[in-house]
Write a protein that holds these residues in place. Structure first.
Motif, PDB file in Angstrom:
ATOM      1  N   MET A   1      74.146 -64.268 -12.161  1.00 26.68           N
ATOM      2  CA  MET A   1      75.275 -65.191 -12.110  1.00 26.68           C
ATOM      3  C   MET A   1      75.397 -66.013 -13.392  1.00 26.68           C
ATOM      4  SD  MET A   1      76.095 -68.179  -9.320  1.00 26.68           S
ATOM      5  CE  MET A   1      76.749 -67.052  -8.094  1.00 26.68           C
ATOM      6  N   GLY A   2      76.537 -65.896 -14.051  1.00 30.24           N
ATOM      7  CA  GLY A   2      76.829 -66.712 -15.222  1.00 30.24           C
ATOM      8  C   GLY A   2      76.066 -66.347 -16.468  1.00 30.24           C
ATOM      9  N   ALA A   3      75.365 -65.202 -16.481  1.00 29.98           N
ATOM     10  CA  ALA A   3      74.540 -64.834 -17.630  1.00 29.98           C
ATOM     11  C   ALA A   3      75.110 -63.598 -18.323  1.00 29.98           C
ATOM     12  CB  ALA A   3      73.093 -64.593 -17.203  1.00 29.98           C
ATOM     13  N   GLN A   4      74.571 -63.296 -19.490  1.00 31.23           N
ATOM     14  CA  GLN A   4      75.063 -62.172 -20.282  1.00 31.23           C
ATOM     15  C   GLN A   4      73.901 -61.481 -20.975  1.00 31.23           C
ATOM     16  OE1 GLN A   4      77.718 -64.873 -22.380  1.00 31.23           O
ATOM     17  NE2 GLN A   4      76.562 -64.605 -24.281  1.00 31.23           N
ATOM     18  N   LYS A   5      74.182 -60.361 -21.617  1.00 36.39           N
ATOM     19  CA  LYS A   5      73.106 -59.476 -22.057  1.00 36.39           C
ATOM     20  C   LYS A   5      72.216 -60.078 -23.138  1.00 36.39           C
ATOM     21  CE  LYS A   5      75.974 -56.766 -25.294  1.00 36.39           C
ATOM     22  NZ  LYS A   5      77.167 -57.635 -25.256  1.00 36.39           N
ATOM     23  N   ASP A   6      72.720 -61.041 -23.920  1.00 37.30           N
ATOM     24  CA  ASP A   6      71.866 -61.632 -24.951  1.00 37.30           C
ATOM     25  C   ASP A   6      71.045 -62.805 -24.424  1.00 37.30           C
ATOM     26  OD1 ASP A   6      73.865 -63.517 -24.742  1.00 37.30           O
ATOM     27  OD2 ASP A   6      74.473 -63.460 -26.842  1.00 37.30           O
ATOM     28  N   ILE A   7      71.017 -62.986 -23.110  1.00 34.94           N
ATOM     29  CA  ILE A   7      70.152 -63.978 -22.478  1.00 34.94           C
ATOM     30  C   ILE A   7      68.985 -63.227 -21.828  1.00 34.94           C
ATOM     31  CG2 ILE A   7      69.985 -65.848 -20.794  1.00 34.94           C
ATOM     32  CD1 ILE A   7      72.927 -66.374 -21.144  1.00 34.94           C
ATOM     33  N   GLY A   8      68.076 -62.772 -22.646  1.00 38.68           N
ATOM     34  CA  GLY A   8      66.832 -62.189 -22.156  1.00 38.68           C
ATOM     35  C   GLY A   8      66.829 -60.720 -21.842  1.00 38.68           C
ATOM     36  N   LEU A   9      67.998 -60.080 -21.654  1.00 34.80           N
ATOM     37  CA  LEU A   9      67.982 -58.677 -21.223  1.00 34.80           C
ATOM     38  C   LEU A   9      67.511 -57.735 -22.320  1.00 34.80           C
ATOM     39  CD1 LEU A   9      70.966 -57.979 -18.820  1.00 34.80           C
ATOM     40  CD2 LEU A   9      68.679 -58.877 -18.383  1.00 34.80           C
TER      41      LEU A   9
END
Length: 467
Positions: free
Chosen positions: A157-165
């Motif tokens: 929820m509310g996240a995107q691929k450059d946040i840790g993935l």
């Protein structure tokens, strides 16, 4: 004989009385008029929400970021792709190991692009960057004839691929599989307005678009379209359940990390938040939904969407946010973060998700999943409690051999951040290797290094540091 005209025919006759409304209708008009007026006033009041300080702005930063582009290491190549979903472009990162046909093809394309870039830089008088080393070892055995399987990853929820993935992607590509990571519409590098629109319906449409495209095209021969696995975290953990149920036996394996599986998690958050704040949250959600209907669909001006804070500290009794984080979770935000984020990520989402979330129940589709399932849960997770998953599994009645559950004594965000550690990732990696037809490792064998990627440290927490 006298000639009769319409006027002369009625001459001398008494005039017909004027038509009169029935007495009941006359009595109802004032009453219904008052009610309609009150309803219109209530609607206007709700749309305006004057008792709340409304946030109606979002600055979409479209500046290209070099760190979000193509990359190459000794072991893998990352390309940037786009896949269409309902008329909008979803930006994807495709990681392919070099010692496969897909990786070799990507290496050739990458070399051609870098050569063109160097020639263009020379023409402009600029100093071109040195070429990255390529692995030229010949392909042998089955890998020489068969592209790698592919793991499709989507965030929560509310996240995107450059946040840790990207941390997870680099670990999994080192296991010999391709990895496709994508952003939902309205997030990160993907298109779509309004920005940061969290919507189970829209997210599932994006999952459908990506899986369908991969299975139909094999991404140009870069991956084996017959060996597809799904990976999701938090809200994305629920999405992979629903998507796997839809695609049936064409999905080889599913990993759901700290998954949202039932509205029971929403009800638990209401109990934690309290009735008063929950009603305020609902009112703002209704106001934003009405603005979406009146402004975006009917074209009425002056009705921008309303944003809520995605998260706030659980210890702050006055905060109005969609999610509430424990103090230990607030403390780890910002660790292992990139210098910038695509799209100008902000701690806010459209408030209308409050209404849609109340009816989103991935557990209703859990019994229809035929693929092997791997769940990672956190015993201290108050956002997606493990007890909710256990109850859902009991209702689904899946065969015991189909489900694996890994539980750790951490919180929701800690589980995501620490999940890339070798000892934490090993069970999931072994699960994927087994079900995607990759050779299993001998006991004690470690996974190869990421080939020059960012191997050290944990992944970034799902909800970044923004203030």
């Amino acid at each position: 004989m006298p000639i009769l005209t319409p006027d002369s025919a009625t001459a001398g006759l008494p005039a017909a009385p004027a038509a009169r409304k029935p007495a009941a209708a006359r009595a109802l008009l004032p009453r219904w008029g008052a009610r309609l007026g009150a309803a219109a006033a209530a609607l206007a009041l709700l749309v305006a929400c004057p008792w709340e300080r409304l946030d109606t702005s979002f600055d979409w930063d479209r500046t290209p970021l070099p760190e979000a582009g193509a990359q190459e290491t000794a072991g893998w190549i990352r390309r940037v792709l786009t896949i269409q979903s309902r008329g909008e472009a979803l930006e994807c990162w495709l990681y392919t190991p070099k010692h496969t046909p897909g990786g070799a093809a990507a290496a050739g394309c990458g070399a051609a692009r870098r050569g063109a870039a160097r020639r263009g830089a020379a023409r402009r008088g600029a100093v071109p960057p040195p070429p990255l080393p390529l692995v030229t070892a010949p392909l042998r055995g089955p890998a020489a004839a068969r592209p790698p399987p592919v793991l499709i990853m989507g965030h929560g929820m509310g996240a995107q691929k450059d946040i840790g993935l990207w941390k997870y992607a680099e670990k999994f590509v080192a296991e010999g599989m391709a990895v496709l990571v994508f952003d939902y519409r309205g997030f990160g590098g993907s298109g779509g307005l309004p920005r940061h629109w969290v919507s189970p319906r829209r997210h599932l449409e994006d999952w459908d678009a990506v899986v369908s495209h991969v299975q139909a095209t094999g991404l140009g021969g870069a991956v084996d379209a017959s060996r597809v696995a799904l990976w999701g975290v938090s809200y994305g953990g629920g999405h992979v359940i629903v998507t796997a149920a839809k695609f049936g036996r064409t999905i080889g394996a599913v990993i759901a990390n700290e998954p949202y599986v039932s509205p029971e998690a929403v009800r638990a958050s209401v109990r934690m938040r309290g009735l008063a704040r929950s009603l305020r949250l609902l009112a703002v959600g209704v106001a934003d939904a009405l603005r979406g209907l009146l402004g975006e669909r009917l074209g009425l001006p002056g009705l921008p969407p309303i944003y809520l804070r995605l998260f706030a500290p659980l210890s702050d009794p006055a905060a109005l946010s969609l999610l509430q984080l424990q103090d230990s979770e607030m403390a780890i935000r910002g660790e292992n973060a990139p210098p910038r984020r695509q799209g100008g990520w902000q701690n806010k989402v459209l408030a209308r998700v409050v209404l849609e979330a109340l009816g989103y129940d991935p557990s209703a589709r859990l019994g229809a999943v035929t693929a092997p399932l791997f769940f990672r849960v956190a015993s201290k997770d108050h956002l997606c409690p493990p007890a909710v998953l256990r109850a859902a599994l009991a209702r689904a009645g899946l065969p015991g051999g189909q489900v694996v559950v890994q539980e750790r004594d951490v919180t929701h965000l800690e589980a995501h951040a620490e999940g890339v550690r070798p000892e934490e990732l090993a069970p999931a990696a072994a699960f994927l290797r087994r079900h995607l037809g990759l050779a299993e490792r001998a006991p004690g064998d470690a996974a190869p290094a990421g080939g020059g990627g960012n191997d050290g440290g944990d992944a970034e927490a799902q909800f970044p540091l923004t203030e």
